[in-house]
Design a protein around this motif. Structure first.
Motif, mmCIF file in Angstrom:
data_model
loop_
_atom_site.group_PDB
_atom_site.id
_atom_site.type_symbol
_atom_site.label_atom_id
_atom_site.label_comp_id
_atom_site.label_asym_id
_atom_site.label_seq_id
_atom_site.Cartn_x
_atom_site.Cartn_y
_atom_site.Cartn_z
ATOM 1 N N VAL A 82 0.845 -1.199 0.000
ATOM 2 C CA VAL A 82 0.000 0.000 0.000
ATOM 3 C C VAL A 82 0.883 1.253 0.000
ATOM 4 N N ARG A 83 1.902 1.256 0.857
ATOM 5 C CA ARG A 83 2.778 2.428 0.942
ATOM 6 C C ARG A 83 3.545 2.669 -0.357
ATOM 7 N N THR A 84 3.743 1.607 -1.158
ATOM 8 C CA THR A 84 4.449 1.760 -2.437
ATOM 9 C C THR A 84 3.477 1.810 -3.611
ATOM 10 N N LYS A 85 2.204 2.004 -3.290
ATOM 11 C CA LYS A 85 1.146 2.176 -4.299
ATOM 12 C C LYS A 85 0.957 0.957 -5.203
ATOM 13 N N GLN A 86 1.239 -0.223 -4.684
ATOM 14 C CA GLN A 86 1.020 -1.483 -5.398
ATOM 15 C C GLN A 86 -0.237 -2.137 -4.828
ATOM 16 N N LEU A 87 -1.356 -1.471 -5.061
ATOM 17 C CA LEU A 87 -2.604 -1.875 -4.409
ATOM 18 C C LEU A 87 -3.094 -3.248 -4.854
ATOM 19 N N ASP A 88 -2.880 -3.605 -6.116
ATOM 20 C CA ASP A 88 -3.318 -4.926 -6.582
ATOM 21 C C ASP A 88 -2.598 -6.041 -5.828
ATOM 22 N N LEU A 89 -1.304 -5.859 -5.593
ATOM 23 C CA LEU A 89 -0.546 -6.867 -4.841
ATOM 24 C C LEU A 89 -0.998 -6.907 -3.383
ATOM 25 N N ALA A 90 -1.311 -5.739 -2.836
ATOM 26 C CA ALA A 90 -1.800 -5.680 -1.454
ATOM 27 C C ALA A 90 -3.121 -6.439 -1.332
ATOM 28 N N VAL A 91 -4.012 -6.224 -2.287
ATOM 29 C CA VAL A 91 -5.305 -6.921 -2.273
ATOM 30 C C VAL A 91 -5.087 -8.433 -2.329
ATOM 31 N N GLN A 92 -4.176 -8.886 -3.166
ATOM 32 C CA GLN A 92 -3.906 -10.332 -3.269
ATOM 33 C C GLN A 92 -3.497 -10.911 -1.920
ATOM 34 N N GLU A 93 -2.604 -10.208 -1.229
ATOM 35 C CA GLU A 93 -2.143 -10.705 0.075
ATOM 36 C C GLU A 93 -3.297 -10.750 1.074
ATOM 37 N N LEU A 94 -4.078 -9.683 1.129
ATOM 38 C CA LEU A 94 -5.164 -9.618 2.111
ATOM 39 C C LEU A 94 -6.287 -10.603 1.791
ATOM 40 N N GLU A 95 -6.574 -10.778 0.514
ATOM 41 C CA GLU A 95 -7.589 -11.774 0.140
ATOM 42 C C GLU A 95 -7.145 -13.169 0.559
ATOM 43 N N GLY A 96 -5.849 -13.443 0.444
ATOM 44 C CA GLY A 96 -5.329 -14.734 0.888
ATOM 45 C C GLY A 96 -5.514 -14.934 2.381
#
Length: 164
Positions: A58-72
């Motif tokens: 999130v802090r590096t503006k890679q929101l799609d990757l953040a969503v993947q981690e949280l969905e997991g």
């Protein structure tokens, strides 16, 4: 033995730091991402590390990757407070306040004493043009994080989430 040495290396790198939203160290977020990925290599099911990695994304503006981690994380534990709050943060950053509110309400049902969660509610209500609720949530955050350090943490959180 190698895993133990590696874990000790990571602990040494992170010594003396523990800030909001998963900062493993005072190192740049890109290095923190690498550290979290290495920790996940050792324990792929570590929800706390996945949450921390998501916040670094999130802090590096890679929101799609953040969503993947949280969905997991949420796939394995639908009531993981940090993952619910994290999804709320991401949706806030994406200006999807209605969806963010749903995640934050689920997080609130788990822990209503988290000051930063109330900051997130304040920002959601602000996006929804609900000034009274935004003010009330910000006041609650201040009560839960009193003093100058608490006020600074609240302001830092607002700045973090408000950045495009």
């Amino acid at each position: 033995m190698q895993k133990l040495l590696f874990a000790l290396f990571l602990l040494a790198m992170s010594a003396g730091s523990a800030a909001a939203h998963g900062d493993i160290s005072k190192l740049p977020d890109s290095v923190q991402i690498m550290q979290y990925k290495m920790l996940l290599y050792m324990d792929a099911n570590d929800a706390e590390t996945k949450n921390n990695l998501a916040m670094a994304y999130v802090r590096t503006k890679q929101l799609d990757l953040a969503v993947q981690e949280l969905e997991g994380v949420l796939k394995k534990d639908t009531s993981n407070f940090d993952a619910l709050d994290g999804m709320g943060i991401i949706l806030l950053k994406q200006k999807k306040a209605d969806e963010a509110l749903k995640y934050l309400e689920r997080a609130l049902a788990i822990n209503d004493k988290d000051a930063m969660l109330h900051v997130h509610f304040s920002l959601v209500h602000e996006q929804l043009k609900q000034a009274e609720q935004a003010t009330a949530a910000l006041k609650k955050a201040g009560e839960l994080a009193p003093g100058p350090e608490g006020a600074a943490a609240v302001q830092n959180e607002i700045k973090l989430i408000s950045q495009s």
